[in-house]
Motif scaffolding. Sequence first.
Motif, PDB file in Angstrom:
ATOM      1  N   MET A   1      18.603 -14.588 -16.374  1.00  0.00           N
ATOM      2  CA  MET A   1      17.516 -15.534 -15.796  1.00  0.00           C
ATOM      3  C   MET A   1      16.434 -15.087 -14.824  1.00  0.00           C
ATOM      4  N   ILE A   2      17.017 -14.336 -13.949  1.00  0.00           N
ATOM      5  CA  ILE A   2      16.142 -13.809 -12.807  1.00  0.00           C
ATOM      6  C   ILE A   2      14.965 -12.996 -13.286  1.00  0.00           C
TER       7      ILE A   2
ATOM      8  N   ALA B   1      12.458 -14.804 -15.215  1.00  0.00           N
ATOM      9  CA  ALA B   1      11.411 -15.497 -14.115  1.00  0.00           C
ATOM     10  C   ALA B   1      10.488 -14.539 -13.530  1.00  0.00           C
TER      11      ALA B   1
ATOM     12  N   HIS C   1       7.741 -13.284 -16.367  1.00  0.00           N
ATOM     13  CA  HIS C   1       6.677 -14.329 -16.700  1.00  0.00           C
ATOM     14  C   HIS C   1       5.946 -14.692 -15.494  1.00  0.00           C
ATOM     15  N   GLY C   2       6.466 -14.096 -14.442  1.00  0.00           N
ATOM     16  CA  GLY C   2       5.644 -14.616 -12.958  1.00  0.00           C
ATOM     17  C   GLY C   2       4.745 -13.478 -12.647  1.00  0.00           C
TER      18      GLY C   2
ATOM     19  N   PHE D   1      18.498 -22.199  -7.373  1.00  0.00           N
ATOM     20  CA  PHE D   1      16.922 -22.537  -6.617  1.00  0.00           C
ATOM     21  C   PHE D   1      16.998 -23.416  -5.551  1.00  0.00           C
TER      22      PHE D   1
ATOM     23  N   GLU E   1      17.030 -21.290 -19.431  1.00  0.00           N
ATOM     24  CA  GLU E   1      16.095 -20.036 -19.352  1.00  0.00           C
ATOM     25  C   GLU E   1      14.603 -20.853 -19.436  1.00  0.00           C
TER      26      GLU E   1
ATOM     27  N   PHE F   1      13.918 -21.085 -15.694  1.00  0.00           N
ATOM     28  CA  PHE F   1      13.727 -19.758 -14.755  1.00  0.00           C
ATOM     29  C   PHE F   1      12.355 -19.389 -15.251  1.00  0.00           C
ATOM     30  N   LYS F   2      11.976 -19.561 -16.415  1.00  0.00           N
ATOM     31  CA  LYS F   2      10.463 -19.121 -16.932  1.00  0.00           C
ATOM     32  C   LYS F   2       9.474 -20.021 -16.342  1.00  0.00           C
TER      33      LYS F   2
ATOM     34  N   PHE G   1       9.726 -21.710 -13.629  1.00  0.00           N
ATOM     35  CA  PHE G   1       9.640 -21.357 -12.127  1.00  0.00           C
ATOM     36  C   PHE G   1       8.765 -20.182 -11.933  1.00  0.00           C
ATOM     37  N   GLY G   2       8.915 -19.347 -12.666  1.00  0.00           N
ATOM     38  CA  GLY G   2       8.185 -18.088 -12.634  1.00  0.00           C
ATOM     39  C   GLY G   2       6.569 -18.168 -12.952  1.00  0.00           C
TER      40      GLY G   2
END
Length: 216
Positions: free
Chosen positions: A55-56, A59, A62-63, A154, A180, A183-184, A186-187
Amino acid sequence: MNANSNANSGESLPANGRVGERSRRTLETRIEARLDLDRRGRSRVDTGLPFLDHMIGAAVFHGGMTLDLRAQGDLDIDDHHTVEDCGLVFGSVIREALGDRRGVRRFGYAYAPLDEALARAVVDLSGRPFASVDLGLRREMLGTVATENLSHFFASLATSGGLTLHLDVIRGDNDHHRAEAAFKAFGLALADAVAERSAAGVPSTKGVLESAGLPQ
């Protein structure tokens, strides 16, 4: 250490730029982290919890960031302390990399789908910690991570990062997809918020984005 490869490049991080480094050592966890906000490289995430690593890793990929995060926690008890403290450290390196937050967009938002799931994230680099997180997960566990701890991750990140976060999964039948997508999203929203804008200065009518006195 397991590696989440988030790009074809394995180049090292630059010596300067928007980089944050933090270590956290308690009786429950030992964590080291380094984040480069501006360079997508080969991230390495090893928390002892493969689902959390996944998950991290999603993030930060995609960030458009590079993260090296390594954690050892009291997983013989359960996953709570490790998930919480990884969130705290991730937030801390974001805060350190941003400095006084001069020249950033400040606000960011994103939608991220994963098949039938759709998540929405809104970020404000306000310096005022707040998190409203609704993932709508139904299973008790995803891998070896208790789903209740993903929301806590979070909330911990927002607290130590000095940011406002609204994160919702709007729809989705599969809990892995829901998590997922969150997390994406958020990124993507974080990347939008930390992006440099043409106007210099702190993006606040107050002239400052408060971030002092936040937990490490």
